[in-house]
Every structure is written in C-alpha cells, then in structure tokens.
Design a protein around this motif. Sequence first.
Motif, PDB file in Angstrom:
ATOM      1  N   ARG A 143     101.246  56.719  48.061  1.00 40.74           N
ATOM      2  CA  ARG A 143     102.215  55.768  47.500  1.00 40.74           C
ATOM      3  C   ARG A 143     101.663  55.099  46.243  1.00 40.74           C
ATOM      4  NH1 ARG A 143     102.532  53.361  52.468  1.00 40.74           N
ATOM      5  NH2 ARG A 143     103.840  54.713  53.712  1.00 40.74           N
ATOM      6  N   ARG A 144     100.377  54.748  46.293  1.00 47.66           N
ATOM      7  CA  ARG A 144      99.786  54.094  45.108  1.00 47.66           C
ATOM      8  C   ARG A 144      99.749  55.050  43.915  1.00 47.66           C
ATOM      9  NH1 ARG A 144      96.731  51.552  49.018  1.00 47.66           N
ATOM     10  NH2 ARG A 144      94.813  52.741  48.733  1.00 47.66           N
ATOM     11  N   VAL A 145      99.437  56.330  44.198  1.00 47.43           N
ATOM     12  CA  VAL A 145      99.419  57.308  43.107  1.00 47.43           C
ATOM     13  C   VAL A 145     100.825  57.463  42.516  1.00 47.43           C
ATOM     14  CG1 VAL A 145      99.007  59.717  42.473  1.00 47.43           C
ATOM     15  CG2 VAL A 145      97.462  58.584  44.087  1.00 47.43           C
ATOM     16  N   VAL A 146     101.813  57.578  43.400  1.00 48.85           N
ATOM     17  CA  VAL A 146     103.191  57.773  42.924  1.00 48.85           C
ATOM     18  C   VAL A 146     103.647  56.556  42.108  1.00 48.85           C
ATOM     19  CG1 VAL A 146     105.608  58.030  43.644  1.00 48.85           C
ATOM     20  CG2 VAL A 146     103.813  59.359  44.788  1.00 48.85           C
ATOM     21  N   THR A 147     103.297  55.356  42.584  1.00 47.59           N
ATOM     22  CA  THR A 147     103.665  54.142  41.845  1.00 47.59           C
ATOM     23  C   THR A 147     103.056  54.161  40.452  1.00 47.59           C
ATOM     24  OG1 THR A 147     103.777  52.913  43.904  1.00 47.59           O
ATOM     25  CG2 THR A 147     103.567  51.616  41.904  1.00 47.59           C
ATOM     26  N   ARG A 148     101.780  54.556  40.392  1.00 49.19           N
ATOM     27  CA  ARG A 148     101.104  54.615  39.093  1.00 49.19           C
ATOM     28  C   ARG A 148     101.795  55.610  38.162  1.00 49.19           C
ATOM     29  NH1 ARG A 148      95.825  54.276  36.812  1.00 49.19           N
ATOM     30  NH2 ARG A 148      95.341  52.707  38.390  1.00 49.19           N
ATOM     31  N   MET A 149     102.145  56.782  38.703  1.00 50.45           N
ATOM     32  CA  MET A 149     102.789  57.807  37.874  1.00 50.45           C
ATOM     33  C   MET A 149     104.176  57.342  37.422  1.00 50.45           C
ATOM     34  SD  MET A 149     100.673  60.204  37.407  1.00 50.45           S
ATOM     35  CE  MET A 149      99.376  58.981  37.404  1.00 50.45           C
ATOM     36  N   THR A 150     104.891  56.675  38.332  1.00 43.56           N
ATOM     37  CA  THR A 150     106.234  56.186  37.979  1.00 43.56           C
ATOM     38  C   THR A 150     106.144  55.158  36.858  1.00 43.56           C
ATOM     39  OG1 THR A 150     106.848  56.537  40.277  1.00 43.56           O
ATOM     40  CG2 THR A 150     108.365  55.244  38.963  1.00 43.56           C
ATOM     41  N   LYS A 151     105.119  54.297  36.930  1.00 44.13           N
ATOM     42  CA  LYS A 151     104.918  53.313  35.851  1.00 44.13           C
ATOM     43  C   LYS A 151     104.683  53.991  34.519  1.00 44.13           C
ATOM     44  CE  LYS A 151     103.253  49.185  38.130  1.00 44.13           C
ATOM     45  NZ  LYS A 151     102.050  48.694  38.807  1.00 44.13           N
ATOM     46  N   GLU A 152     104.076  55.189  34.557  1.00 46.25           N
ATOM     47  CA  GLU A 152     103.843  55.947  33.321  1.00 46.25           C
ATOM     48  C   GLU A 152     105.052  56.803  32.960  1.00 46.25           C
ATOM     49  OE1 GLU A 152     100.212  58.202  33.542  1.00 46.25           O
ATOM     50  OE2 GLU A 152      99.014  56.450  34.098  1.00 46.25           O
ATOM     51  N   ALA A 153     106.177  56.557  33.636  1.00 46.90           N
ATOM     52  CA  ALA A 153     107.427  57.293  33.387  1.00 46.90           C
ATOM     53  C   ALA A 153     107.298  58.782  33.690  1.00 46.90           C
ATOM     54  CB  ALA A 153     107.908  57.071  31.947  1.00 46.90           C
ATOM     55  N   ARG A 154     106.479  59.076  34.690  1.00 46.98           N
ATOM     56  CA  ARG A 154     106.336  60.478  35.094  1.00 46.98           C
ATOM     57  C   ARG A 154     107.021  60.729  36.429  1.00 46.98           C
ATOM     58  NH1 ARG A 154     102.330  63.195  32.313  1.00 46.98           N
ATOM     59  NH2 ARG A 154     101.125  61.857  30.942  1.00 46.98           N
ATOM     60  N   GLN A 155     107.617  61.917  36.534  1.00 42.45           N
ATOM     61  CA  GLN A 155     108.210  62.342  37.795  1.00 42.45           C
ATOM     62  C   GLN A 155     107.165  63.163  38.560  1.00 42.45           C
ATOM     63  OE1 GLN A 155     111.723  64.766  37.258  1.00 42.45           O
ATOM     64  NE2 GLN A 155     111.526  65.632  39.318  1.00 42.45           N
ATOM     65  N   VAL A 156     106.979  62.841  39.832  1.00 44.07           N
ATOM     66  CA  VAL A 156     106.018  63.602  40.639  1.00 44.07           C
ATOM     67  C   VAL A 156     106.668  64.906  41.086  1.00 44.07           C
ATOM     68  CG1 VAL A 156     104.683  63.618  42.784  1.00 44.07           C
ATOM     69  CG2 VAL A 156     104.734  61.558  41.371  1.00 44.07           C
ATOM     70  N   LEU A 157     106.019  66.015  40.755  1.00 48.06           N
ATOM     71  CA  LEU A 157     106.560  67.347  41.063  1.00 48.06           C
ATOM     72  C   LEU A 157     106.265  67.763  42.487  1.00 48.06           C
ATOM     73  CD1 LEU A 157     105.412  69.169  37.810  1.00 48.06           C
ATOM     74  CD2 LEU A 157     107.769  68.670  38.450  1.00 48.06           C
ATOM     75  N   GLY A 158     105.217  67.191  43.079  1.00 52.11           N
ATOM     76  CA  GLY A 158     104.862  67.570  44.439  1.00 52.11           C
ATOM     77  C   GLY A 158     103.511  66.987  44.798  1.00 52.11           C
ATOM     78  N   LEU A 159     103.248  66.971  46.116  1.00 53.65           N
ATOM     79  CA  LEU A 159     101.979  66.473  46.648  1.00 53.65           C
ATOM     80  C   LEU A 159     101.457  67.500  47.641  1.00 53.65           C
ATOM     81  CD1 LEU A 159      99.849  64.285  47.598  1.00 53.65           C
ATOM     82  CD2 LEU A 159     101.600  63.488  49.182  1.00 53.65           C
ATOM     83  N   THR A 160     100.197  67.886  47.461  1.00 52.85           N
ATOM     84  CA  THR A 160      99.556  68.747  48.448  1.00 52.85           C
ATOM     85  C   THR A 160      98.330  68.030  48.987  1.00 52.85           C
ATOM     86  OG1 THR A 160     100.204  70.671  47.134  1.00 52.85           O
ATOM     87  CG2 THR A 160      98.630  71.059  48.895  1.00 52.85           C
ATOM     88  N   VAL A 161      98.122  68.124  50.303  1.00 49.60           N
ATOM     89  CA  VAL A 161      96.943  67.523  50.927  1.00 49.60           C
ATOM     90  C   VAL A 161      96.018  68.635  51.404  1.00 49.60           C
ATOM     91  CG1 VAL A 161      96.102  66.004  52.739  1.00 49.60           C
ATOM     92  CG2 VAL A 161      98.284  65.528  51.638  1.00 49.60           C
ATOM     93  N   ALA A 162      94.751  68.537  51.035  1.00 54.39           N
ATOM     94  CA  ALA A 162      93.739  69.517  51.425  1.00 54.39           C
ATOM     95  C   ALA A 162      93.017  69.024  52.673  1.00 54.39           C
ATOM     96  CB  ALA A 162      92.737  69.695  50.283  1.00 54.39           C
ATOM     97  N   VAL A 163      92.905  69.891  53.663  1.00 55.84           N
ATOM     98  CA  VAL A 163      92.310  69.510  54.950  1.00 55.84           C
ATOM     99  C   VAL A 163      91.238  70.527  55.341  1.00 55.84           C
ATOM    100  CG1 VAL A 163      92.818  69.054  57.381  1.00 55.84           C
ATOM    101  CG2 VAL A 163      94.574  68.645  55.664  1.00 55.84           C
TER     102      VAL A 163
END
Length: 410
Positions: A143-163
């Motif tokens: 959520r914090r990453v997405v908020t930061r990107m949104t503030k930079e006027a960027r749309q998040v294309l996707g999120l992948t989690v490595a396990v």
Amino acid sequence: MITNTQGSAPGTGPQPADFTDVRATNLAVVLRFVRENAPCSRADIAASTGLNKATVSSLVADLIDRRLLRETGLTENRVGRPATMLVLDGSPYAAVGIEVNVDYLTAVAVDLKGEALLSWRRAFPGGSASSGQAVAGIAGVARRVVTRMTKEARQVLGLTVAVPGLVDLNGSVRLAPNMGWRDVDLAGDLAKALRDPGFPVLADNDANLGALAELRFGPHGGVRDLVYLTGEIGVGAGIVLDGRLRRGGAGFSGEIGHIEIVPGGPPCHCGRRGCLEVVAGLGALLDRTVPGGVSPAELEPEIDEVVQRAEAGDPVVLDLLDTLAGNLGRGVGIVANLLNPEVVVLGGYYVKLAPWILARAEREMLGRSLAPAGGGCRLVVSGLGYGAAALGAAARVLDSVDSGRLPAPA
Ligand SMILES: [Zn+2]
C-alpha cells in the motif's frame, strides 16, 4: 499479421473471436521491438517485423494512446524523408515487486523501461510470523509503495511477490518450509487485503524471479540458457532455457536444494539427509560459526561476522567456507551436466561470500562436468544485490506487458 487499422475496442460489433488476441499480439510485437531498438522509426518497425506500414502506424498510434510509447522528435538522417523516432514512455507507469524472506522484505518499483523508481529493504519476521500476519505485513508495504507511485502520477501495472518456496501456477504457496507456510493462497489473500486494487497481484518462487531479473537486468546480453541459484537458508534454482523460464508442469521446477550431495549427511527438514541446502546453504555455515545457533531475524549481521572472520584468516571459518564451496560446486556440476547452461549465477548471501567460495565451487563444477570445460558453463555472482528477486518480481510484471497484457488507453 493483420491489416485492420481500427482500434481494438472489444464489443463494437461482430469480430473474429481471435481478433483482439491478434491485435494484442501485434501491439506486443511492436512494443518489444521498440524496447530493444529505441530510438527507432515506424519504417524500422515495419522493415523488421514484417507488419505492413499502415498496420504499424495504427499499432503505434494505439501504443501512444496507451502512453506506452512516445515520439522523441528526433529524426534519422538517411535517404528519403526524415522519420519521427519512437521510444518507450517510462513516465506514466510502475511495476512493483516485493521479495519476502525469513529475515527481510525488499520492495522495488521500476518504470516501463525498467528504470528504478524505488527500492526499500525492511526487517521482516517472515520466519516467525503466521502466514496471515505476513500477508498483512506485505499488504502494508504494498500500500505504501502504491501510494508513493500514485503521488508521482503513475499507474501501477501489477505487483508480484517473490517467496522462497513452492508456488503453484496460480500464485498459491504450497510449501515454504523456512517461512513455515503451507497452502497459503498468497496472490488471492493479498489481492483481498489490498481490496482488489485494479492491477494483477501475482506470487512466484524467488529463484524463478531471480532468473528473470538476471535475464532482464543482468550483464548477460544474449544469454539464452541461464540458471540462478538463491543463496539463503534455502537454496533454489530458477531455470531459463532457450530464453524462457521453465517452471515445470505445476510450477515446482528448480528444487535443487533437495538433491542429495552428501550421502548420509546432516538431516534436512525435508526428511532426507545430505541435501544441497543443508551442506551448501547458509545454515551449514552459521550453525557452526554462530554460538547458540542461527537466528533467522539476524542473518545479515551473522554473515557479516563470517566475512570479517574470513578476512582475518580464521582457519575454522575458512575451512567451513571451503567445504560449503565444494558442496555447492557438486550441485552446480549436476546442473551443468543436466542442463548445459551458459551461465550459473549465484545470488543472495553467496555474493558476499564469493571471494572465498567462487573459485573452489567452479573447480568442483568443472571436475564433475562430463563435457569439456563444463560445457562452457560459467559460474558467476549476481551483480543485482539482495533485491534480485524483488527486481525479478517487477520484471515479471513488465514481461506480462511485453507479451500483450497492456494497460487500457487513457
Ligand atoms: Zn532436503
């Protein structure tokens, strides 16, 4: 190839069932060409892809509408009219990758061009938290990453989690022994925790993603056959053959950590003995060098201490590192015989230990390879740092865009 110059708006009338698929495929062909050849002109694209000029113009217009390409205004001097040059547009989008491990979590975001936008590393109690607590923790960082990107006027294309574990093709973690997880629908639970965020949420094995990162961001230009080894408490392999990640039938390929290296050797949590992971993983080292045993929350300072003792010439540590390197080289020898990769990349904590393990492991690998000179296999350390799997997680998002899952036009 198609010649229709209309947009790909679905549902605007009867169309062949595969019309949008063909269009998406051609859009992806153009996008990938520009990624690899920018700056380039529409004529360059037509000449190299076999698509006709009208089709290329339509596809490029569509990609500009989607803000994936932009015109630079540069022109190319050659016979004929000067051409407007095209480049990827990095500004409106972000691909996000998060790597979770027993002791830390790394989050990265990159733009469409793969340029780093953000890189965070946080202590993370992955080895002691329940899967529910871990999902909540990962979601909080996401959520914090997405908020930061949104503030930079960027749309998040996707999120992948490595396990670090067995992740099936649907993004469910079937087993992550060092995290204590079994049957966790990580991708699904995370999408729920993020309240269906409007972008794809995926989960994948850390070694697979490390391999994708090496392929996209590493210094292995032109390499088509590459194996990436994670160097953590666990050891896993990400296998790229002929330029493609090989996940196996259910997604569980690359469990090199449980190949028997020392018959009758120390017990492994998998129930067998002498597995690569217990004789060449970090546990093999830290169990013997850290009084009182390994604390998963403090791997990094413990490795730093091992490095300091090795630099000071501590014979006990040097002997342990030599044994670890020999065992690792045996495992790499099996990989070399089985897959004949051009390069095997050591990642994770192996990078810090490289001065003491790389040459010995390579000697062992060469000695065990049937093909002369290891079949041309080179053993190298990753230059991508701890964030390799996180970077690969972001790369997986870019891969999916490159293969035709494009954001909608603005
Ligand atoms: Zn095992």
